[in-house]
Design a protein around this motif. Structure first.
Motif, PDB file in Angstrom:
ATOM      1  N   UNK A  94       0.829  -1.203   0.000  1.00  0.00           N
ATOM      2  CA  UNK A  94       0.000   0.000   0.000  1.00  0.00           C
ATOM      3  C   UNK A  94       0.865   1.255   0.000  1.00  0.00           C
ATOM      4  N   UNK A  95       0.363   2.317  -0.650  1.00  0.00           N
ATOM      5  CA  UNK A  95       1.056   3.596  -0.685  1.00  0.00           C
ATOM      6  C   UNK A  95       0.209   4.694  -0.067  1.00  0.00           C
ATOM      7  N   UNK A  96       0.700   5.938  -0.157  1.00  0.00           N
ATOM      8  CA  UNK A  96      -0.009   7.075   0.417  1.00  0.00           C
ATOM      9  C   UNK A  96       0.664   7.560   1.685  1.00  0.00           C
ATOM     10  N   UNK A  97       0.310   8.770   2.100  1.00  0.00           N
ATOM     11  CA  UNK A  97       0.975   9.401   3.242  1.00  0.00           C
ATOM     12  C   UNK A  97       0.799   8.606   4.528  1.00  0.00           C
ATOM     13  N   UNK A  98      -0.434   8.135   4.809  1.00  0.00           N
ATOM     14  CA  UNK A  98      -0.666   7.390   6.051  1.00  0.00           C
ATOM     15  C   UNK A  98       0.061   6.048   6.039  1.00  0.00           C
ATOM     16  N   UNK A  99       0.055   5.377   4.886  1.00  0.00           N
ATOM     17  CA  UNK A  99       0.775   4.105   4.775  1.00  0.00           C
ATOM     18  C   UNK A  99       2.276   4.328   4.939  1.00  0.00           C
ATOM     19  N   UNK A 100       2.776   5.444   4.398  1.00  0.00           N
ATOM     20  CA  UNK A 100       4.193   5.767   4.531  1.00  0.00           C
ATOM     21  C   UNK A 100       4.549   6.050   5.986  1.00  0.00           C
ATOM     22  N   UNK A 101       3.670   6.765   6.690  1.00  0.00           N
ATOM     23  CA  UNK A 101       3.902   7.042   8.116  1.00  0.00           C
ATOM     24  C   UNK A 101       3.894   5.745   8.912  1.00  0.00           C
ATOM     25  N   UNK A 336      -9.738   5.980   9.972  1.00  0.00           N
ATOM     26  CA  UNK A 336     -10.577   5.394  11.025  1.00  0.00           C
ATOM     27  C   UNK A 336      -9.863   4.219  11.671  1.00  0.00           C
ATOM     28  N   UNK A 337      -9.337   3.343  10.838  1.00  0.00           N
ATOM     29  CA  UNK A 337      -8.681   2.146  11.347  1.00  0.00           C
ATOM     30  C   UNK A 337      -7.425   2.483  12.155  1.00  0.00           C
ATOM     31  N   UNK A 338      -6.750   3.589  11.774  1.00  0.00           N
ATOM     32  CA  UNK A 338      -5.522   3.966  12.474  1.00  0.00           C
ATOM     33  C   UNK A 338      -5.785   4.887  13.661  1.00  0.00           C
ATOM     34  N   UNK A 533      -0.356  -1.996  11.945  1.00  0.00           N
ATOM     35  CA  UNK A 533       0.197  -0.951  11.077  1.00  0.00           C
ATOM     36  C   UNK A 533       0.597  -1.517   9.710  1.00  0.00           C
ATOM     37  N   UNK A 534      -0.184  -2.456   9.248  1.00  0.00           N
ATOM     38  CA  UNK A 534       0.000  -3.031   7.910  1.00  0.00           C
ATOM     39  C   UNK A 534      -1.366  -3.051   7.239  1.00  0.00           C
ATOM     40  N   UNK A 535      -1.433  -3.040   5.906  1.00  0.00           N
ATOM     41  CA  UNK A 535      -2.729  -2.979   5.227  1.00  0.00           C
ATOM     42  C   UNK A 535      -3.596  -4.224   5.443  1.00  0.00           C
ATOM     43  N   UNK A 536      -2.959  -5.397   5.403  1.00  0.00           N
ATOM     44  CA  UNK A 536      -3.705  -6.648   5.512  1.00  0.00           C
ATOM     45  C   UNK A 536      -2.981  -7.594   6.453  1.00  0.00           C
ATOM     46  N   UNK A 537      -3.757  -8.376   7.178  1.00  0.00           N
ATOM     47  CA  UNK A 537      -3.219  -9.378   8.088  1.00  0.00           C
ATOM     48  C   UNK A 537      -3.509 -10.754   7.505  1.00  0.00           C
ATOM     49  N   UNK A 538      -2.530 -11.629   7.566  1.00  0.00           N
ATOM     50  CA  UNK A 538      -2.700 -12.991   7.092  1.00  0.00           C
ATOM     51  C   UNK A 538      -3.876 -13.633   7.837  1.00  0.00           C
ATOM     52  N   UNK A 539      -4.860 -14.191   7.122  1.00  0.00           N
ATOM     53  CA  UNK A 539      -6.006 -14.822   7.798  1.00  0.00           C
ATOM     54  C   UNK A 539      -5.598 -15.870   8.827  1.00  0.00           C
ATOM     55  N   UNK A 540      -4.452 -16.514   8.609  1.00  0.00           N
ATOM     56  CA  UNK A 540      -3.983 -17.510   9.567  1.00  0.00           C
ATOM     57  C   UNK A 540      -3.525 -16.896  10.875  1.00  0.00           C
ATOM     58  N   UNK A 558      -7.097  -9.577  14.875  1.00  0.00           N
ATOM     59  CA  UNK A 558      -6.164  -8.657  14.218  1.00  0.00           C
ATOM     60  C   UNK A 558      -6.626  -8.352  12.795  1.00  0.00           C
ATOM     61  N   UNK A 559      -6.649  -7.067  12.452  1.00  0.00           N
ATOM     62  CA  UNK A 559      -7.002  -6.633  11.103  1.00  0.00           C
ATOM     63  C   UNK A 559      -5.981  -5.605  10.629  1.00  0.00           C
ATOM     64  N   UNK A 560      -5.794  -5.545   9.315  1.00  0.00           N
ATOM     65  CA  UNK A 560      -4.987  -4.489   8.734  1.00  0.00           C
ATOM     66  C   UNK A 560      -5.818  -3.226   8.567  1.00  0.00           C
ATOM     67  N   UNK A 561      -5.143  -2.096   8.341  1.00  0.00           N
ATOM     68  CA  UNK A 561      -5.888  -0.833   8.273  1.00  0.00           C
ATOM     69  C   UNK A 561      -6.661  -0.656   6.960  1.00  0.00           C
ATOM     70  N   UNK A 562      -6.519  -1.612   6.016  1.00  0.00           N
ATOM     71  CA  UNK A 562      -7.315  -1.560   4.793  1.00  0.00           C
ATOM     72  C   UNK A 562      -8.472  -2.558   4.817  1.00  0.00           C
TER      73      UNK A 562
END
Length: 641
Positions: A94-101, A336-338, A533-540, A558-562
């Motif tokens: 993922x890209x963008x300012x929030x993802x970069x932060x 929202x997620x962050x 602080x990652x977009x997606x979390x491994x379902x496992x 656990x969920x990612x911010x996307x």
């Protein structure tokens, strides 16, 4: 400790969602979704440089200077800074300012300077909201204004037609764009091909415009005009608006396909059109050039083709606006997620594409702002005075974050990083400084929007932290509570899930339940939803649990911010937390906090009031976590911050 009570380790991110389509197919899709904003800039960027707030003489040297500036700006800012360098700075795809932060924060940890990077990223995100209001207004207006080139008697109808299209665009959002989106790529490919063809036709007739490839003409422009050349940067930068959006949308298609579509198709088409506009003006007699510069994009076409070109350009600006609005939804969801924006009602408009969402309050707020902008500024030239400052501000912030990235994350030696960062700071800083001169003429609007958004985002984050800190100060350890409560309350059949924001202590809803109802369910689960602080979390690695004994469990999803936080779906994966979860035998207990005035407030009183207002108007946890409506019990508590 038994296997059933062993906590799963902290999850790592998975790299994006995985792109199953071929690179070529993804590159074609990116043309339709991602490049609309920067792709519609030729409608107004070249024109505004000559006929904006500061008029320039229409002669060969000035035209060559402006076209050279556009070429080198697009090369440095878009092609090198964003597409080549920053697209390597992805946070698990993922890209963008929030993802970069998030990437920087995770890499450098909690240092005494890390909060600066966070504030910069939040401010860049805040500026995006100002940009997302102006982009639909200026894009659609500039396309519809092409009707006046076809027939000047259409002038009174430009604003009503533009407003009708924009209102229709925002009404369309709640239905989703999955079906309409299939048309985006073909329309944009036709659009880019047509504007490139028009440019080639003019370049063939006036090939001397190709001298603009030489950066000397850009430098000579400053030697000739000095201050006016500097002011012209405020309009030249309109050619690169959308660069930050390319970075933000990287997760949808991946860096490889986006680079392929940019370097292989979009950038050549745009440059051919800009060079074509310059070639046309250079090749026209002075009196005709004065008329053509009013709307050079549409004058590129022969008279009989201008009306079809208006329709094509309008379709392209409609698609560009759609992409910006979807970007506002995506950025809001990330925030929202962050933890920077309170929970809002989010609707998924596609059963297969998780990224296609609709946020009603954001949609209607943008629509009202766009309507006000069109009615206030009246035409695209006036709007151009307000456009650019938000984009250049965000780009400058991204350059500062890039400096932290190069040294703090990628571990470059400072003497390697400094020249590169300095180059981009000079370029981006010059554009930002030139746009600051627009503040009195409308540039104040995106700055005010950005400041309001920044205040709301930081107030929510600060208030949320203070509220959690106050609640944790008085929280009773769960282990002690479980031992004391097992014999003091009647156990009843079923499962009770108490939602908790913290992974420590007893939720207030559980304390209130046992105090007033004096019962405990056979299985009591304290459930926390953790946003990584990652977009997606491994379902496992979605589920983590601890068996506290006597029917008490602490669980974490656990969920990612996307990702969408679907708690019932997450519970279906949790097999060992006392057995499977039957929703018909499960009750969800939620806490709703009411803020009380504090003798020693943690932040200014006015910010406390703003935070309390945001808390009252946030969406309920029931909606946000997709809990079954007939299985939820809500208990209130009072908190001082």
């Amino acid at each position: 400790m038994s296997e059933a009570s062993t906590p799963v380790h902290q999850p790592h991110g998975v790299p994006g969602k995985g792109h199953s389509a071929s690179k070529a197919a993804l590159a074609v899709g990116a043309i339709g979704i991602v490049f609309g904003d920067i792709g519609t800039s030729p409608l107004y960027a070249f024109r505004e440089t000559f006929r904006g707030a500061h008029h320039l003489p229409i002669d060969d040297l000035h035209v060559l200077g402006v076209v050279s500036l556009i070429f080198w700006s697009m090369t440095l800012v878009v092609a090198i800074q964003y597409v080549t360098i920053l697209m390597w700075a992805d946070n698990k795809g993922q890209g963008g300012s929030l993802a970069l932060v998030a990437l920087i924060s995770r890499s450098i940890g909690k240092t005494k300077y890390s909060w600066v990077a966070v504030l910069l990223g939040v401010f860049a995100t805040s500026l995006f909201y100002g940009d997302s209001m102006i982009t639909p207004a200026i894009s659609v207006l500039s396309a519809v204004e092409g009707l006046t080139v076809v027939d000047h008697r259409m002038d009174p109808f430009v604003i009503p037609i533009a407003l009708g299209l924009l209102v229709f665009l925002f009404i369309l959002q709640k239905r989703g764009t999955a079906k309409v989106g299939a048309l985006f790529a073909p329309v944009m490919i036709v659009y880019f091909t047509v504007i490139a063809g028009m440019g080639i036709w003019q370049i063939v007739q006036t090939p001397e415009i190709l001298w603009a490839l030489n950066p000397w003409y850009a430098i000579n422009f400053f030697i000739l005009d000095g201050w006016f050349a500097f002011l012209a940067l405020g309009s030249v930068v309109l050619a690169v608006t959308g660069a930050e959006a390319l970075y933000s949308d990287m997760g949808h298609f991946g860096r490889g396909p986006m680079r392929l579509s940019w370097f292989g198709f979009v950038m050549p088409c745009l440059l051919l059109n800009y060079f074509g506009q310059g070639a046309m003006i250079v090749g026209l007699p002075e009196e005709i050039a004065e008329e053509a510069i009013r709307n050079p994009f549409f004058f590129l076409a022969a008279e009989e083709w201008r009306l079809p070109l208006v329709f094509l350009a309008t379709a392209a600006t409609f698609i560009a606006s759609q992409a910006v609005i979807s970007g506002a939804f995506s950025i809001t969801h990330q925030a929202i997620q962050m933890g920077y924006i309170p929970r809002l009602s989010i609707r998924h408009t596609s059963e297969t594409e998780g990224g296609q969402i609709y946020i009603p309050i954001v949609n209607w707020a943008l629509m009202i702002a766009v309507i006000v902008l069109v009615l206030t500024f009246q035409n695209s030239s006036n709007l151009a005075s307000a456009y650019g400052i938000a984009v250049t501000g965000a780009v400058t912030i991204d350059t500062l974050l890039m400096a932290v990235l190069l040294v703090g994350v990628w571990k470059w030696k400072w003497w390697y990083a400094a020249p590169l960062v300095l180059l981009f700071l000079i370029v981006d800083g010059a554009y930002f400084a030139a746009n600051l001169t627009k503040v009195p003429d409308g540039g104040w609007f995106p700055l005010v929007v950005g400041l309001i958004a920044f205040t709301l985002l930081t107030t929510w984050a600060r208030g949320r932290k203070l509220m959690r800190d106050r609640m944790s100060e008085v929280a009773l350890p769960m282990e002690i509570f479980a031992k004391s409560a097992k014999n003091s309350a009647l156990r009843v059949p079923g499962t009770a899930i108490f939602m908790a924001s913290s992974t420590a202590g007893v939720p207030s809803a559980l304390l209130h339940n046992i105090k007033h109802n004096k019962v405990l369910h056979e299985r009591v689960v304290i459930l926390t939803v953790d946003i990584a602080e990652v977009p997606y979390v491994d379902p496992g690695e979605r589920c983590e649990y601890h068996d506290l004994g006597d029917g008490f469990y602490r669980a974490i999803l656990h969920y990612g911010f996307m990702e969408a936080t679907d708690v019932p779906a997450g519970l279906k994966q949790m097999k060992k937390c006392g057995g499977e979860f039957d929703m018909m035998q499960t009750s969800f207990f939620l806490s709703r906090q009411t803020l009380l005035p504090s003798e020693k407030p943690g932040m200014a009183i006015w910010r406390e009031k703003v935070f309390a207002w945001m808390l009252r108007n946030s969406a309920t946890a029931m909606d946000f976590f997709k809990l079954p409506t007939n299985r939820v019990v809500e208990l209130g508590s009072q908190v001082e911050i």
